[in-house]
Design a protein around this motif. Structure first.
Motif, PDB file in Angstrom:
ATOM      1  N   GLY A  28      32.610  45.540  33.244  1.00 35.47           N
ATOM      2  CA  GLY A  28      33.724  45.941  32.808  1.00 35.47           C
ATOM      3  C   GLY A  28      34.394  46.797  33.647  1.00 35.47           C
ATOM      4  O   GLY A  28      35.579  47.312  33.142  1.00 35.47           O
ATOM      5  N   TYR A  29      34.227  47.350  34.740  1.00 38.90           N
ATOM      6  CA  TYR A  29      34.877  48.246  35.647  1.00 38.90           C
ATOM      7  C   TYR A  29      36.065  47.684  36.407  1.00 38.90           C
ATOM      8  O   TYR A  29      35.939  46.538  37.074  1.00 38.90           O
ATOM      9  CB  TYR A  29      33.850  49.086  36.547  1.00 38.90           C
ATOM     10  CG  TYR A  29      32.692  49.732  35.732  1.00 38.90           C
ATOM     11  CD1 TYR A  29      31.672  49.303  35.595  1.00 38.90           C
ATOM     12  CD2 TYR A  29      33.245  51.252  35.542  1.00 38.90           C
ATOM     13  CE1 TYR A  29      30.870  49.940  34.679  1.00 38.90           C
ATOM     14  CE2 TYR A  29      32.426  52.149  34.876  1.00 38.90           C
ATOM     15  CZ  TYR A  29      31.032  51.359  34.598  1.00 38.90           C
ATOM     16  OH  TYR A  29      30.038  52.200  33.669  1.00 38.90           O
ATOM     17  N   THR A  30      36.842  48.374  36.816  1.00 39.90           N
ATOM     18  CA  THR A  30      37.972  48.249  37.647  1.00 39.90           C
ATOM     19  C   THR A  30      37.445  48.549  38.969  1.00 39.90           C
ATOM     20  O   THR A  30      37.102  49.778  39.097  1.00 39.90           O
ATOM     21  CB  THR A  30      39.299  48.495  37.508  1.00 39.90           C
ATOM     22  OG1 THR A  30      39.633  48.271  36.108  1.00 39.90           O
ATOM     23  CG2 THR A  30      40.433  48.214  38.413  1.00 39.90           C
ATOM     24  N   VAL A  31      37.326  47.585  40.105  1.00 36.84           N
ATOM     25  CA  VAL A  31      36.934  48.074  41.284  1.00 36.84           C
ATOM     26  C   VAL A  31      37.913  48.186  42.407  1.00 36.84           C
ATOM     27  O   VAL A  31      38.554  47.110  42.669  1.00 36.84           O
ATOM     28  CB  VAL A  31      35.759  47.493  41.867  1.00 36.84           C
ATOM     29  CG1 VAL A  31      35.051  47.781  43.031  1.00 36.84           C
ATOM     30  CG2 VAL A  31      34.665  47.173  40.663  1.00 36.84           C
ATOM     31  N   THR A  32      37.906  49.112  42.995  1.00 37.38           N
ATOM     32  CA  THR A  32      38.977  49.145  44.276  1.00 37.38           C
ATOM     33  C   THR A  32      37.888  49.576  45.335  1.00 37.38           C
ATOM     34  O   THR A  32      37.000  50.263  45.468  1.00 37.38           O
ATOM     35  CB  THR A  32      39.749  50.707  44.205  1.00 37.38           C
ATOM     36  OG1 THR A  32      40.603  50.324  42.980  1.00 37.38           O
ATOM     37  CG2 THR A  32      40.704  50.502  45.554  1.00 37.38           C
ATOM     38  N   GLN A  33      38.052  48.656  46.570  1.00 37.73           N
ATOM     39  CA  GLN A  33      37.182  48.556  47.525  1.00 37.73           C
ATOM     40  C   GLN A  33      37.985  49.157  49.104  1.00 37.73           C
ATOM     41  O   GLN A  33      38.962  49.206  49.425  1.00 37.73           O
ATOM     42  CB  GLN A  33      36.687  47.151  48.057  1.00 37.73           C
ATOM     43  CG  GLN A  33      36.011  46.581  47.085  1.00 37.73           C
ATOM     44  CD  GLN A  33      35.614  45.161  47.405  1.00 37.73           C
ATOM     45  OE1 GLN A  33      35.068  44.965  48.502  1.00 37.73           O
ATOM     46  NE2 GLN A  33      35.747  44.263  46.366  1.00 37.73           N
ATOM     47  N   ALA A  34      37.134  50.052  49.770  1.00 39.39           N
ATOM     48  CA  ALA A  34      37.547  50.545  50.929  1.00 39.39           C
ATOM     49  C   ALA A  34      36.550  50.403  51.955  1.00 39.39           C
ATOM     50  O   ALA A  34      35.393  50.835  51.862  1.00 39.39           O
ATOM     51  CB  ALA A  34      37.901  52.031  50.895  1.00 39.39           C
TER      52      ALA A  34
END
Length: 510
Positions: A28-34
């Motif tokens: 249920g998390y919003t994930v941003t990738q780098a």
């Protein structure tokens, strides 16, 4: 966790990054990738990021530089280092730079990651709420300038605390390294929630015959090595420590290796609490104490042998004294004059008083002291039996429970033998009956013995030092030997009061 929670993962390995992102998204998390440090810093400035998962080794800048820059941008942003190394130096460096937690890859259980994120999000929320409340109060009471001054003071205090914390970590690292390099104890860390062993030191291999990785795969492996006779008790006690609030200290037998070698292992286990006071880890130390236990068992066996030997010595001394007493009795029967026969019987009774001391030592567990109250009563009863045909005497005893050393009990017994025998011989001449009172007790840290009769009494001018009686001379000599005080009172009978100093006592519990 809320729907809007945005987690930024900085990871150059695309497989690891995508795996973590997929798992977090399922939760249920919003994930941003780098995929690099610079890209991650840029995303933090552009987006609302709630938590950061940071790989320590990135292709462009180090994890330490990222920590420093993020700390200056948002000090309440939770940053969790997720790295493939567990070197103590890098862990400490990460914490010094401002990491909120440290997890080691590969993550065998993703619940550990979720637990770390939620715990640090809660911490960040508390910090932000505290900061908002403080700012609101400052706006109501103080001006902008005062507000800035307080903020600066807060920052200076936090900087000082960070410096102190960094110094403590540095010192702790040095001590930990020295400890690991110089001792053979095994260290382990257990996750209280997942019940997994997250760290086991290399010393465990030599101690138990298994590698740290094997222990990590099977946290109950140690329990399976327990000796069958100890397994049930040890398992119950160790699990009680893990489930309870208190530390534990145990020593149990283990069967190690293919040859099932017997080892004694000692454990010390302690709980570790988070900022809420809840236990989230257990740390412990295991030590091979086999040689110490063997030495202890050998010493106990040697002490038991010596106790038996000492008891046998006292038994033989008692038998020899009884033999001498019997010879004196036989010799007395061959003497025609009553006066000479009585001298032999007096000597016999003196020897019997010493025999009784060795008899008591043979009967008791302690070989240096005897129960003096019991000894006095037994001695009095024997003398009473020897003189039973002379005059009926009522014997009254009032004896506290006192212990005396052998060196003190023997002369005391001889003194009592002379005084009590003297009562039966002389105190009730011309009387049809009499009364003899014996007492022993403590008074002002000294022991006091009393022999009291209601007989005819001594002459008023009687002086024990000038007496020609062998018995009274023996009493006088033994009183000096004991450094005691002897007071004689002649009033409607005779009272002997013998007082010893503290140094004469064997102070054992009653």
């Amino acid at each position: 966790m809320t729907v809007s929670t945005n987690v930024l993962t900085m990871e150059d390995d695309p497989v690891v990054r995508e795996t973590i992102a997929a798992y977090l998204a399922d939760e249920g998390y919003t994930v941003t990738q780098a995929e690099s440090g610079l890209q991650g810093l840029s995303l933090v400035r552009e987006k609302k990021i709630d938590a950061v998962l940071l790989d320590w080794r990135l292709p462009d800048i180090s994890g330490g530089e990222v920590l420093s820059k993020l700390g200056s941008v948002n000090p309440t942003l939770p940053i969790i280092v997720v790295s493939g190394t567990d070197e103590v130096g890098e862990v400490i460096e990460a914490l010094k730079r401002g990491a909120w937690d440290y997890l080691r890859k590969p993550l065998k259980n993703m619940d550990i990651l979720i637990d770390a994120i939620e715990r640090n999000l809660t911490r960040a929320q508390l910090l932000r709420e505290a900061a908002l409340e403080g700012e609101h109060l400052k706006e109501l009471v103080h001006s902008r300038t005062e507000e800035l001054e307080r903020a600066n003071a807060l920052l200076r205090r936090e900087a000082k605390e960070r410096q102190e914390y960094a110094a403590a970590l540095t010192e702790s690292e040095a001590r930990f390294r020295q400890l690991v390099e110089t001792v053979r104890e095994a260290f382990f860390v257990r996750n209280a929630k997942t019940k997994e062993l997250t760290y086991v030191s290399p010393a465990a291999t030599e101690m138990f015959g298994f590698t740290p990785d094997q222990f990590a795969l099977n946290a109950r492996l140690v329990l399976e090595l327990l000796h069958p006779d100890d397994r049930e008790e040890a398992t119950e006690n160790i699990l009680q420590v893990f489930e309870g609030q208190s530390p534990g200290h145990f020593e149990y037998r283990f069967l190690v290796g293919e040859e099932q070698k017997l080892k004694w292992i000692g454990f010390r286990i302690f709980p570790v609490r988070d900022f809420k006071g809840e236990i989230y880890r257990h740390v412990g130390v295991a030590e091979d104490i086999t040689e110490r236990r063997r030495a202890h068992d050998a010493l106990c066996a040697s002490l038991r042998e010596k106790e038996i030997l000492f008891k046998e010595v006292h038994h033989r001394v008692k038998n020899n004294l009884q033999l001498v007493s019997s010879l004196l009795s036989l010799q007395a029967q061959r003497i025609s004059t009553i006066e000479d026969r009585e001298r032999f019987l007096d000597s016999q009774r003196r020897i019997q008083s010493m025999t009784l001391v060795h008899e008591e030592l043979y009967r008791t567990d302690d070989l240096s002291c005897i129960d003096f109250s019991y000894y006095v009563e037994q001695l009095a009863r024997r003398i009473e039996q020897a003189f039973s045909a002379v005059v009926p005497v009522e014997l009254v005893v009032d004896l506290e429970r006192i212990h005396l050393s052998v060196d003190t009990a023997v002369p005391c017994g001889l003194i009592l033998n002379e005084l009590i025998s003297n009562v039966y011989k002389h105190a009730f001449i011309g009387r049809s009956h009499g009364r003899l009172y014996l007492s022993a007790g403590l008074r002002d840290s000294s022991i006091v013995l009393k022999v009291v009769d209601d007989g005819v009494g001594f002459p008023s001018q009687f002086d024990i030092e000038e007496s020609n009686s062998l018995g009274m001379q023996v009493v006088h000599a033994l009183v000096e030997q004991l450094s005691a005080d002897l007071v004689i009172t002649t009033d409607r009978g005779t009272e002997f009061e013998l007082t010893f100093s503290d140094s004469s006592l064997c102070m054992l519990p009653s």
